[in-house]
Design a protein around this motif. Structure first.
Motif, short mmCIF file in Angstrom:
data_model
loop_
_atom_site.label_atom_id
_atom_site.label_comp_id
_atom_site.label_asym_id
_atom_site.label_seq_id
_atom_site.Cartn_x
_atom_site.Cartn_y
_atom_site.Cartn_z
N GLU A 150 15.36 -27.07 101.78
CA GLU A 150 15.12 -25.95 102.69
C GLU A 150 15.18 -26.38 104.15
O GLU A 150 15.26 -25.55 105.04
CB GLU A 150 13.75 -25.34 102.41
N LEU A 151 15.10 -27.66 104.38
CA LEU A 151 14.96 -28.15 105.74
C LEU A 151 16.25 -28.40 106.52
O LEU A 151 16.33 -28.05 107.69
CB LEU A 151 14.10 -29.41 105.72
N PRO A 152 17.26 -29.04 105.90
CA PRO A 152 18.43 -29.41 106.71
C PRO A 152 19.25 -28.21 107.18
O PRO A 152 19.30 -27.18 106.52
CB PRO A 152 19.26 -30.28 105.77
N VAL A 171 24.31 -23.18 105.73
CA VAL A 171 24.33 -24.65 105.81
C VAL A 171 25.67 -25.20 105.32
O VAL A 171 26.03 -25.02 104.15
CB VAL A 171 23.19 -25.23 104.93
N PRO A 172 26.43 -25.85 106.21
CA PRO A 172 27.68 -26.45 105.74
C PRO A 172 27.42 -27.76 104.98
O PRO A 172 26.50 -28.49 105.32
CB PRO A 172 28.45 -26.71 107.03
N VAL A 173 28.21 -28.00 103.96
CA VAL A 173 28.14 -29.27 103.22
C VAL A 173 29.45 -30.00 103.49
O VAL A 173 30.52 -29.52 103.13
CB VAL A 173 27.97 -29.03 101.71
N LEU A 174 29.37 -31.15 104.13
CA LEU A 174 30.57 -31.84 104.60
C LEU A 174 30.74 -33.18 103.93
O LEU A 174 29.78 -33.92 103.74
CB LEU A 174 30.48 -32.05 106.12
N LEU A 175 31.99 -33.48 103.60
CA LEU A 175 32.32 -34.82 103.11
C LEU A 175 32.73 -35.66 104.32
O LEU A 175 33.69 -35.32 105.01
CB LEU A 175 33.50 -34.73 102.13
N VAL A 176 31.98 -36.72 104.56
CA VAL A 176 32.25 -37.51 105.77
C VAL A 176 32.37 -38.99 105.41
O VAL A 176 31.60 -39.52 104.61
CB VAL A 176 31.11 -37.34 106.80
N SER A 177 33.36 -39.64 106.01
CA SER A 177 33.44 -41.09 105.91
C SER A 177 33.46 -41.69 107.31
O SER A 177 34.33 -41.36 108.11
CB SER A 177 34.70 -41.52 105.16
N THR A 191 18.87 -37.77 108.76
CA THR A 191 17.87 -38.24 107.81
C THR A 191 18.49 -38.46 106.44
O THR A 191 19.52 -37.87 106.11
CB THR A 191 16.68 -37.24 107.77
N GLY A 192 17.87 -39.32 105.66
CA GLY A 192 18.38 -39.63 104.33
C GLY A 192 17.89 -41.00 103.89
O GLY A 192 17.36 -41.75 104.70
N VAL A 219 18.80 -30.57 111.98
CA VAL A 219 18.55 -31.64 111.02
C VAL A 219 19.78 -31.82 110.12
O VAL A 219 20.24 -30.88 109.49
CB VAL A 219 17.31 -31.33 110.15
N VAL A 220 20.29 -33.05 110.11
CA VAL A 220 21.42 -33.40 109.25
C VAL A 220 20.89 -34.27 108.12
O VAL A 220 20.35 -35.35 108.36
CB VAL A 220 22.50 -34.18 110.03
#
Ligand SMILES: Nc1nc2c(ncn2[C@@H]2O[C@H](COP(=O)(O)OP(=O)(O)O)[C@@H](O)[C@H]2O)c(=O)[nH]1
Ligand SMILES: [Mg+2]
Length: 327
Positions: free
Chosen positions: A193-195, A232-238, A62-63, A172-173
């Protein structure tokens, strides 16, 4: 192949095993039937059967529009298909909210192999519930969840219909666009709070992406999480150069692992069905309707949440009509 549209009686023989036998064509028809015939008893039965046979891991992606969800969806499909997993995708297209048909937009951006029988993409219009999942979308997810190993749901925004997302998805991402300041907005809206996983997309843009990650980390540290067993992990993705993609894939599996590990998983699913049913009845009949039902026992008696919804709706509609008549 039966024609599902010729009469409602014909849908009554709709079953999971028929759909499995009939492949993608049969699934496409079943999905059209459940979009067209809300309130049909045979469909409620089918959806309860699908609920009992849930097997897929359902991932919500989602986003905001343009953040890179479809591009990421393509990468995830490719990865899971390479491992032999069967993948179903539900792409909720916000642009078609008024035209009632998902003709362009997302559909054109998912480049799956049409001859691959183990990947199936369904585009759906967002209809009337901006940012949330419509009933048709929830129904499609529930059905596909019984047929695939992974179900990926691409949708714009979360927050307005938490009970739908929680009922229909496992992980949920949330995707965040570098340089957008979205994380601050999301935090204000309580969306943080959701992802279960947060992705800063387009990491190839460099410094803006790293700054966005720092913002998200900051926002997260101020957020109360419901699930204390998962951080919750926060990832940098390309998706362009595949940076962080492997970490995202691992994080998705790790989150599923943490869900399955918890002893409460089955009761969690049952609670979700109850919350979903309450929300559904509230939307149709308000607090007055809610006061007249006992969701847990009604789900048990009806054999599932969809039949419970069907039966309660009929009954409350009957009572309403009676009240109007006697006035
Ligand atoms: N630089 C860069 N651009 C990307 C990346 N992922 C997606 N895009 C671009 O962002 C735009 C929107 O992508 P899309 O996947 O359609 O976004 P959606 O609306 O969230 O589904 C497209 O022009 C993509 O080419 C990425 O990892 N890096
Ligand atoms: Mg898209």
């Amino acid at each position: 192949m039966r024609n599902l549209f010729s009469s409602t009686n014909q849908t009554s023989s709709l079953s999971l095993s028929d759909i499995r036998k009939g492949g993608k064509r049969a699934l496409a028809r079943a999905l059209s039937a459940l979009e067209a015939e809300e309130g049909n008893e045979a469909i409620a039965q089918l959806l309860d059967e699908a609920t009992r046979n849930a097997q897929a891991h359902v991932v919500g992606l989602t986003g905001p529009p343009g953040v890179g969800k479809s591009t990421l969806t393509n990468s995830l499909i490719r990865h899971w298909r390479a491992k032999g997993e069967r993948v179903g995708v539900v792409a909720v297209d916000p642009s078609s909210r008024f035209s009632r048909g998902a003709l362009l937009g997302d559909r054109t951006r998912l480049d799956t192999d049409p001859t691959d029988k183990d990947v199936f993409v369904r585009s759906m219009a967002a209809r009337d519930r901006l940012g949330g999942l419509s009933h048709e979308t929830v129904a499609a997810i529930v059905l596909m969840r019984a047929l695939f190993d992974r179900v990926l749901v691409e949708t714009v925004g979360i927050g307005q219909s938490e009970s739908d997302i929680a009922f229909a998805t496992d992980s949920v991402v949330l995707c965040i666009q570098p340089g957008s300041g979205d994380s601050l907005q999301f935090m204000k809206a309580g969306v943080m709070e959701l992802p279960d996983i947060i992705v800063v997309t387009k990491a190839d843009v460099g410094v803006l992406a790293r700054r966005a990650k720092a913002d998200v980390d900051g926002a997260l540290s101020l957020t109360m999480r419901k699930d204390k067993n998962w951080s919750v992990p926060v990832l940098l993705v390309s998706a362009m150069d595949d940076t962080g993609l492997q970490q995202l894939i691992e994080a998705i599996d790790a989150h599923r692992g943490s869900l399955l590990e918890s002893d409460h998983f089955m009761s969690f699913r049952q609670d979700q069905a109850t919350v979903w049913l309450l929300d559904r009845i509230r939307r149709k009949f308000g607090e007055i309707g809610l006061a007249q039902i006992n969701p847990a026992s009604e789900i048990r008696q009806a054999g599932g949440p969809f039949m419970a919804d069907h039966i309660i709706t009929k009954e409350l509609e009957r009572r309403l009509t009676d009240t109007i008549r006697t006035k």
